[in-house]
Motif scaffolding. Structure first.
Motif, PDB file in Angstrom:
ATOM      1  N   GLY A 166     -45.702 -48.099-100.217  1.00  0.00           N
ATOM      2  CA  GLY A 166     -46.457 -46.913 -99.849  1.00  0.00           C
ATOM      3  C   GLY A 166     -47.905 -47.240 -99.535  1.00  0.00           C
ATOM      4  N   ASP A 167     -48.688 -46.197 -99.291  1.00  0.00           N
ATOM      5  CA  ASP A 167     -50.114 -46.336 -98.992  1.00  0.00           C
ATOM      6  C   ASP A 167     -50.913 -45.941-100.224  1.00  0.00           C
ATOM      7  OD1 ASP A 167     -49.420 -47.009 -96.398  1.00  0.00           O
ATOM      8  OD2 ASP A 167     -49.763 -45.001 -95.621  1.00  0.00           O
ATOM      9  N   PHE A 168     -51.902 -46.768-100.564  1.00  0.00           N
ATOM     10  CA  PHE A 168     -52.705 -46.539-101.756  1.00  0.00           C
ATOM     11  C   PHE A 168     -54.181 -46.727-101.433  1.00  0.00           C
ATOM     12  CE2 PHE A 168     -48.542 -47.708-103.215  1.00  0.00           C
ATOM     13  CZ  PHE A 168     -48.320 -46.873-104.296  1.00  0.00           C
ATOM     14  N   LEU A 169     -55.025 -46.159-102.280  1.00  0.00           N
ATOM     15  CA  LEU A 169     -56.457 -46.366-102.118  1.00  0.00           C
ATOM     16  C   LEU A 169     -56.764 -47.855-102.230  1.00  0.00           C
ATOM     17  CD1 LEU A 169     -57.816 -43.376-104.247  1.00  0.00           C
ATOM     18  CD2 LEU A 169     -57.682 -43.554-101.747  1.00  0.00           C
ATOM     19  N   ASN A 170     -57.703 -48.314-101.426  1.00  0.00           N
ATOM     20  CA  ASN A 170     -58.066 -49.733-101.378  1.00  0.00           C
ATOM     21  C   ASN A 170     -58.746 -50.132-102.699  1.00  0.00           C
ATOM     22  OD1 ASN A 170     -59.257 -52.228-100.908  1.00  0.00           O
ATOM     23  ND2 ASN A 170     -59.876 -51.726 -98.844  1.00  0.00           N
ATOM     24  N   PRO A 171     -58.126 -51.016-103.491  1.00  0.00           N
ATOM     25  CA  PRO A 171     -58.690 -51.380-104.787  1.00  0.00           C
ATOM     26  C   PRO A 171     -60.029 -52.109-104.684  1.00  0.00           C
ATOM     27  CG  PRO A 171     -56.874 -52.841-104.246  1.00  0.00           C
ATOM     28  CD  PRO A 171     -56.900 -51.765-103.197  1.00  0.00           C
ATOM     29  N   PRO A 213     -60.131 -46.354 -95.819  1.00  0.00           N
ATOM     30  CA  PRO A 213     -58.794 -45.790 -95.633  1.00  0.00           C
ATOM     31  C   PRO A 213     -57.789 -46.421 -96.599  1.00  0.00           C
ATOM     32  CG  PRO A 213     -59.222 -47.412 -93.926  1.00  0.00           C
ATOM     33  CD  PRO A 213     -60.500 -47.275 -94.727  1.00  0.00           C
ATOM     34  N   ARG A 214     -56.717 -45.724 -96.812  1.00  0.00           N
ATOM     35  CA  ARG A 214     -55.653 -46.235 -97.687  1.00  0.00           C
ATOM     36  C   ARG A 214     -55.056 -47.507 -97.091  1.00  0.00           C
ATOM     37  NH1 ARG A 214     -53.243 -42.777-101.499  1.00  0.00           N
ATOM     38  NH2 ARG A 214     -54.462 -40.886-101.759  1.00  0.00           N
ATOM     39  N   LYS A 215     -54.518 -48.358 -97.935  1.00  0.00           N
ATOM     40  CA  LYS A 215     -53.901 -49.612 -97.511  1.00  0.00           C
ATOM     41  C   LYS A 215     -52.431 -49.627 -97.889  1.00  0.00           C
ATOM     42  CE  LYS A 215     -57.749 -51.507 -96.111  1.00  0.00           C
ATOM     43  NZ  LYS A 215     -57.985 -51.902 -94.752  1.00  0.00           N
ATOM     44  N   LYS A 216     -51.615 -50.237 -97.031  1.00  0.00           N
ATOM     45  CA  LYS A 216     -50.179 -50.377 -97.313  1.00  0.00           C
ATOM     46  C   LYS A 216     -49.978 -51.455 -98.377  1.00  0.00           C
ATOM     47  CE  LYS A 216     -48.537 -48.992 -92.774  1.00  0.00           C
ATOM     48  NZ  LYS A 216     -48.315 -47.630 -93.205  1.00  0.00           N
ATOM     49  N   LEU A 217     -49.108 -51.153 -99.328  1.00  0.00           N
ATOM     50  CA  LEU A 217     -48.779 -52.085-100.393  1.00  0.00           C
ATOM     51  C   LEU A 217     -47.327 -52.514-100.231  1.00  0.00           C
ATOM     52  CD1 LEU A 217     -49.755 -53.416-103.090  1.00  0.00           C
ATOM     53  CD2 LEU A 217     -48.726 -51.456-104.250  1.00  0.00           C
ATOM     54  N   TYR A 218     -47.085 -53.809-100.329  1.00  0.00           N
ATOM     55  CA  TYR A 218     -45.741 -54.360-100.198  1.00  0.00           C
ATOM     56  C   TYR A 218     -45.374 -55.143-101.450  1.00  0.00           C
ATOM     57  CZ  TYR A 218     -46.196 -53.346 -95.233  1.00  0.00           C
ATOM     58  OH  TYR A 218     -46.362 -52.707 -94.034  1.00  0.00           O
ATOM     59  N   ARG A 219     -44.087 -55.148-101.760  1.00  0.00           N
ATOM     60  CA  ARG A 219     -43.561 -56.045-102.790  1.00  0.00           C
ATOM     61  C   ARG A 219     -43.002 -57.253-102.052  1.00  0.00           C
ATOM     62  NH1 ARG A 219     -40.885 -52.972-106.838  1.00  0.00           N
ATOM     63  NH2 ARG A 219     -43.064 -52.692-107.360  1.00  0.00           N
ATOM     64  N   VAL A 220     -43.566 -58.424-102.330  1.00  0.00           N
ATOM     65  CA  VAL A 220     -43.195 -59.657-101.638  1.00  0.00           C
ATOM     66  C   VAL A 220     -42.493 -60.581-102.623  1.00  0.00           C
ATOM     67  CG1 VAL A 220     -44.031 -61.594-100.267  1.00  0.00           C
ATOM     68  CG2 VAL A 220     -45.217 -59.393-100.140  1.00  0.00           C
ATOM     69  N   ASP A 230     -46.767 -57.613-105.916  1.00  0.00           N
ATOM     70  CA  ASP A 230     -47.265 -56.519-105.088  1.00  0.00           C
ATOM     71  C   ASP A 230     -48.538 -56.980-104.395  1.00  0.00           C
ATOM     72  OD1 ASP A 230     -45.175 -54.962-105.985  1.00  0.00           O
ATOM     73  OD2 ASP A 230     -46.375 -53.860-107.446  1.00  0.00           O
ATOM     74  N   ILE A 231     -48.541 -56.902-103.052  1.00  0.00           N
ATOM     75  CA  ILE A 231     -49.657 -57.423-102.257  1.00  0.00           C
ATOM     76  C   ILE A 231     -50.000 -56.421-101.164  1.00  0.00           C
ATOM     77  CG2 ILE A 231     -50.484 -59.321-100.814  1.00  0.00           C
ATOM     78  CD1 ILE A 231     -48.404 -61.126-102.128  1.00  0.00           C
ATOM     79  N   TYR A 232     -51.284 -56.132-101.024  1.00  0.00           N
ATOM     80  CA  TYR A 232     -51.726 -55.231 -99.962  1.00  0.00           C
ATOM     81  C   TYR A 232     -51.639 -55.911 -98.605  1.00  0.00           C
ATOM     82  CZ  TYR A 232     -53.274 -51.759-103.273  1.00  0.00           C
ATOM     83  OH  TYR A 232     -53.294 -50.789-104.256  1.00  0.00           O
TER      84      TYR A 232
END
Length: 79
Positions: free
Chosen positions: A16-21, A32-39, A61-63
Protein backbone atom coordinates in the motif's frame (compact mmCIF):
# COMPACT_ATOMS: atom_id res chain seq x y z
CA UNK A 1 18.29 -2.90 6.39
CA UNK A 2 21.91 -2.62 5.35
CA UNK A 3 22.28 -6.38 4.82
CA UNK A 4 19.97 -6.25 1.77
CA UNK A 5 21.61 -3.21 0.15
CA UNK A 6 22.75 -4.07 -3.38
CA UNK A 7 21.10 -7.51 -3.27
CA UNK A 8 18.39 -8.80 -5.59
CA UNK A 9 15.02 -9.94 -4.34
CA UNK A 10 11.52 -10.63 -5.59
CA UNK A 11 8.54 -8.45 -4.76
CA UNK A 12 6.28 -10.71 -2.74
CA UNK A 13 3.44 -8.15 -2.46
CA UNK A 14 2.52 -4.49 -2.59
CA UNK A 15 1.56 -3.35 0.91
CA UNK A 16 0.00 0.00 0.00
CA UNK A 17 0.85 3.70 0.14
CA UNK A 18 2.16 5.16 3.39
CA UNK A 19 3.47 8.46 4.67
CA UNK A 20 7.17 8.88 3.85
CA UNK A 21 9.07 7.89 7.04
CA UNK A 22 12.09 10.02 6.10
CA UNK A 23 9.89 13.13 5.94
CA UNK A 24 8.07 12.24 9.15
CA UNK A 25 11.40 11.78 10.94
CA UNK A 26 12.21 15.45 10.32
CA UNK A 27 8.81 16.70 11.42
CA UNK A 28 7.39 17.19 7.92
CA UNK A 29 3.93 15.91 6.93
CA UNK A 30 5.28 12.82 5.11
CA UNK A 31 3.75 13.59 1.76
CA UNK A 32 3.58 12.55 -0.91
CA UNK A 33 2.86 9.03 0.24
CA UNK A 34 5.28 6.29 -0.84
CA UNK A 35 4.53 2.76 -2.04
CA UNK A 36 5.69 0.04 0.33
CA UNK A 37 6.59 -3.43 -0.92
CA UNK A 38 7.41 -6.70 0.80
CA UNK A 39 10.54 -8.02 -0.91
CA UNK A 40 11.71 -11.62 -0.52
CA UNK A 41 15.44 -12.40 -0.47
CA UNK A 42 17.14 -15.79 -0.51
CA UNK A 43 19.25 -16.13 2.61
CA UNK A 44 22.08 -17.77 0.65
CA UNK A 45 22.34 -14.48 -1.30
CA UNK A 46 22.54 -12.39 1.87
CA UNK A 47 24.91 -14.25 4.15
CA UNK A 48 28.34 -15.50 3.15
CA UNK A 49 28.69 -19.16 4.08
CA UNK A 50 24.98 -19.56 4.89
CA UNK A 51 24.58 -23.20 5.98
CA UNK A 52 20.79 -23.43 5.99
CA UNK A 53 18.48 -24.71 3.32
CA UNK A 54 18.81 -23.25 -0.19
CA UNK A 55 15.08 -22.46 0.02
CA UNK A 56 15.32 -20.27 3.15
CA UNK A 57 14.14 -16.70 2.62
CA UNK A 58 13.66 -13.48 4.53
CA UNK A 59 10.98 -10.87 3.75
CA UNK A 60 11.76 -7.17 4.17
CA UNK A 61 9.38 -4.22 3.83
CA UNK A 62 11.02 -1.63 1.56
CA UNK A 63 9.71 1.64 0.17
CA UNK A 64 9.67 2.03 -3.61
CA UNK A 65 12.13 4.93 -3.63
CA UNK A 66 14.71 2.66 -1.98
CA UNK A 67 14.45 0.07 -4.79
CA UNK A 68 16.09 -0.03 -8.19
CA UNK A 69 15.43 -2.23 -11.24
CA UNK A 70 17.37 -5.48 -11.40
CA UNK A 71 18.55 -7.46 -14.44
CA UNK A 72 15.23 -9.26 -14.96
CA UNK A 73 11.59 -8.24 -14.73
CA UNK A 74 10.89 -10.45 -11.72
CA UNK A 75 13.50 -9.10 -9.34
CA UNK A 76 14.38 -5.80 -7.73
CA UNK A 77 17.66 -4.48 -6.43
CA UNK A 78 18.05 -2.34 -3.34
CA UNK A 79 19.89 0.95 -3.33
Amino acid sequence: PHYVRGKEGVIERACGDFLNPEELGYGFPGTPRKKLYRVRFRQVDLWSGYAGSQGDTVDVDIYEHWLSPAQSNTTVGTK
